[in-house]
Design an enzyme around this catalytic site. Structure first.
Site, PDB file in Angstrom:
ATOM      1  N   GLY A 126      15.784   3.741  -1.396  1.00  0.00           N
ATOM      2  CA  GLY A 126      14.653   2.847  -1.678  1.00  0.00           C
ATOM      3  C   GLY A 126      13.601   3.556  -2.505  1.00  0.00           C
ATOM      4  N   LYS A 177      12.527  11.689   2.047  1.00  0.00           N
ATOM      5  CA  LYS A 177      11.455  10.953   1.381  1.00  0.00           C
ATOM      6  C   LYS A 177      10.737  11.913   0.433  1.00  0.00           C
ATOM      7  CE  LYS A 177       7.901   7.605   2.090  1.00  0.00           C
ATOM      8  NZ  LYS A 177       7.510   6.535   2.955  1.00  0.00           N
ATOM      9  N   VAL A 203      13.109   7.363  -1.511  1.00  0.00           N
ATOM     10  CA  VAL A 203      13.883   7.805  -0.352  1.00  0.00           C
ATOM     11  C   VAL A 203      15.357   7.917  -0.754  1.00  0.00           C
ATOM     12  CG1 VAL A 203      14.499   7.349   2.057  1.00  0.00           C
ATOM     13  CG2 VAL A 203      12.256   6.647   1.203  1.00  0.00           C
ATOM     14  N   GLY A 219       9.293   3.246  -3.726  1.00  0.00           N
ATOM     15  CA  GLY A 219       7.984   2.592  -3.630  1.00  0.00           C
ATOM     16  C   GLY A 219       7.034   3.182  -4.657  1.00  0.00           C
ATOM     17  N   ALA A 247       6.638   7.078  -3.434  1.00  0.00           N
ATOM     18  CA  ALA A 247       7.751   7.861  -2.888  1.00  0.00           C
ATOM     19  C   ALA A 247       9.096   7.231  -3.219  1.00  0.00           C
ATOM     20  CB  ALA A 247       7.597   7.980  -1.374  1.00  0.00           C
ATOM     21  N   ASP A 274       0.933   1.115   8.743  1.00  0.00           N
ATOM     22  CA  ASP A 274       1.774   0.405   7.774  1.00  0.00           C
ATOM     23  C   ASP A 274       2.931  -0.303   8.475  1.00  0.00           C
ATOM     24  OD1 ASP A 274       2.438  -0.497   5.241  1.00  0.00           O
ATOM     25  OD2 ASP A 274       3.615   1.270   4.722  1.00  0.00           O
TER      26      ASP A 274
END
Length: 429
Positions: A18, A40, A25, A20, A23, A138
């Site tokens: 993933g 991460k 991952v 973002g 970051a 979060d």
């Protein structure tokens, strides 16, 4: 197209999981421990100054260290945090079942009971985190992962705190603001109620298959959270029990003071909605147990993390008045701390002492080693709550925790010797 590294530190990179704003991952392979890990890789802003970059690194390591000390079946484990040249990365437990997000659409909803059980488990895990000094900041469906054994794991602990420390403007918010509480949007100090609000939004999403507020962009979303009322859950799912609707509404109250005062209160309400959750109810009161121990003189010098360590290995017992708790001459493999109530110490049918909240008994058998026999009988004077700790469990605690127990035992021994000397002196008169 982003170039995927083949190696980060000692880890072989297998794929990207993933990405973002701050970051990426990756799925990595830890050959030394023969396991897959999630890595991460954190990317701070390129425009950061030297001082800000240093502060970012310090926060990064502090948060990772704090989260790394937590151990809970419903929290993703953190194995390592590394700053290596330009790379800053956290090595975590890999959870392969994807996130709850896939069950947040109207065509793929979980059974209500299962959704409630998931939220219940998240409550317990966040209660544990809060007692260890961590506020997630979060919480959202994408950060609640599904393990292969049909269980859940909360991820991204602490990283939101790092991000919030370096980004204050709306554009810098990590992820979607859809789950943010009004006070979080207004950049007020976070509390447990901040996470309770976000979990309320997640519960709404799991039950309704959509978010409580719909908006075209972040600014519009923030405006709705601050000023509008969410679409009533009953209008989307008329079959949802009223009790569950009330729980979601209380968790999502705009005013933090009107939300649940603590995680265990929300978990208790959830458990009341389904009898099937009763088997978990003994764990609901973990915060209440913690608070009871925190008040005891015996645990005055224990750190919060050590107190949680003690609770995880100990047994909580309730006994009625006049019940025999220990018998003189028995072999002892456990010692006890009185949480509430009183007990009397009897030897050769004579009353030696009365012990109360915060006192311990049975520790001499533990200190004397194998096959040590009880030197007195202990009988409950009133209803008593006890914390029972087996000798093998004490040996498994951290060195710091064992040291605190040994200091308390020594202090108790000195006090009892002084008390005995006074009694003997009175008798001689």
């Amino acid at each position: 197209m982003h170039n995927r590294p083949t190696k980060i530190g000692k880890y072989n990179i297998l794929s990207e999981l993933g990405r973002g704003a701050t970051a990426v991952v990756y799925l990595g392979e830890d050959q030394f421990n023969d396991r897959k890990v999630a890595i991460k890789l954190v990317t701070p802003d390129e425009g950061m100054g030297v001082e800000e970059a240093r502060r970012f690194e310090k926060l990064f390591l502090n948060e990772a260290a704090m989260v790394g000390k937590m151990s809970h079946p419903n929290i993703v484990g953190v194995y390592d945090a590394v700053i290596e040249g330009e790379n800053r990365y956290i090595v975590m437990e890999y959870v392969g079942g994807g996130s709850l997000k896939k069950f947040c659409t109207e065509t793929n909803l979980l059974p209500v009971r299962q959704a409630v059980l998931i939220i219940f488990k998240v409550c317990r895990a966040l209660d544990y985190a809060f007692q260890n000094g961590v506020i997630h900041r979060d919480i959202k469906s994408a950060n609640i992962l599904l393990s292969e054994r049909d269980d859940i794991k909360i991820s991204d602990f602490g990283t939101a705190q790092i991000s919030q420390a370096t980004h204050t403007q709306i554009d810098g918010f990590v992820g979607s603001p859809a789950y943010m509480s009004p006070e979080q949007i207004n950049e007020e100090p976070p509390s447990a109620q901040t996470d309770i609000y976000s979990l309320g939004v997640t519960m709404y999403e799991l039950l309704a298959g959509r978010l409580p507020f719909q908006a075209a962009n972040s600014v519009a979303m923030i405006n709705k959270i601050l000023n509008d009322t969410a679409t009533p859950l009953k209008s989307i799912r008329p079959d949802i029990p009223d009790e569950l609707v009330a729980i979601v509404e209380k968790a999502m109250a705009r005013d933090p003071a009107k939300r649940y005062p603590a995680w265990y209160a929300m978990a208790r309400d959830l458990a009341d909605t389904f009898p099937q959750l009763e088997k978990y109810s003994f764990e609901i009161s973990s915060a209440e147990k913690f608070n009871s121990l925190r008040k005891l003189d015996f645990f005055r010098d224990f750190r919060d993390s050590e107190l949680w360590e003690v609770l995880r290995g100990a047994v909580w017992e309730n006994h009625s008045r006049e019940q025999s708790l220990l018998l003189e001459g028995d072999v002892g493999h456990a010692f006890f701390i009185i949480v509430s109530g009183q007990v009397k110490v009897i030897k050769d049918d004579k009353l030696l002492n009365v012990l109360k909240d915060g006192d311990c008994f049975g520790e001499m058998a533990y200190l004397s080693g194998d096959k040590a026999r009880r030197t007195a009988s202990i009988i409950a004077v009133s209803e008593v709550q006890l914390l029972r700790i087996q000798d093998v469990q004490l040996e498994q605690l951290s060195d710091a925790c064992q040291l605190r127990f040994n200091r308390q035992f020594l202090k108790t021994l000195i006090e009892r010797l002084a008390w005995t000397s006074n009694v003997l002196a009175q008798v001689k008169k």
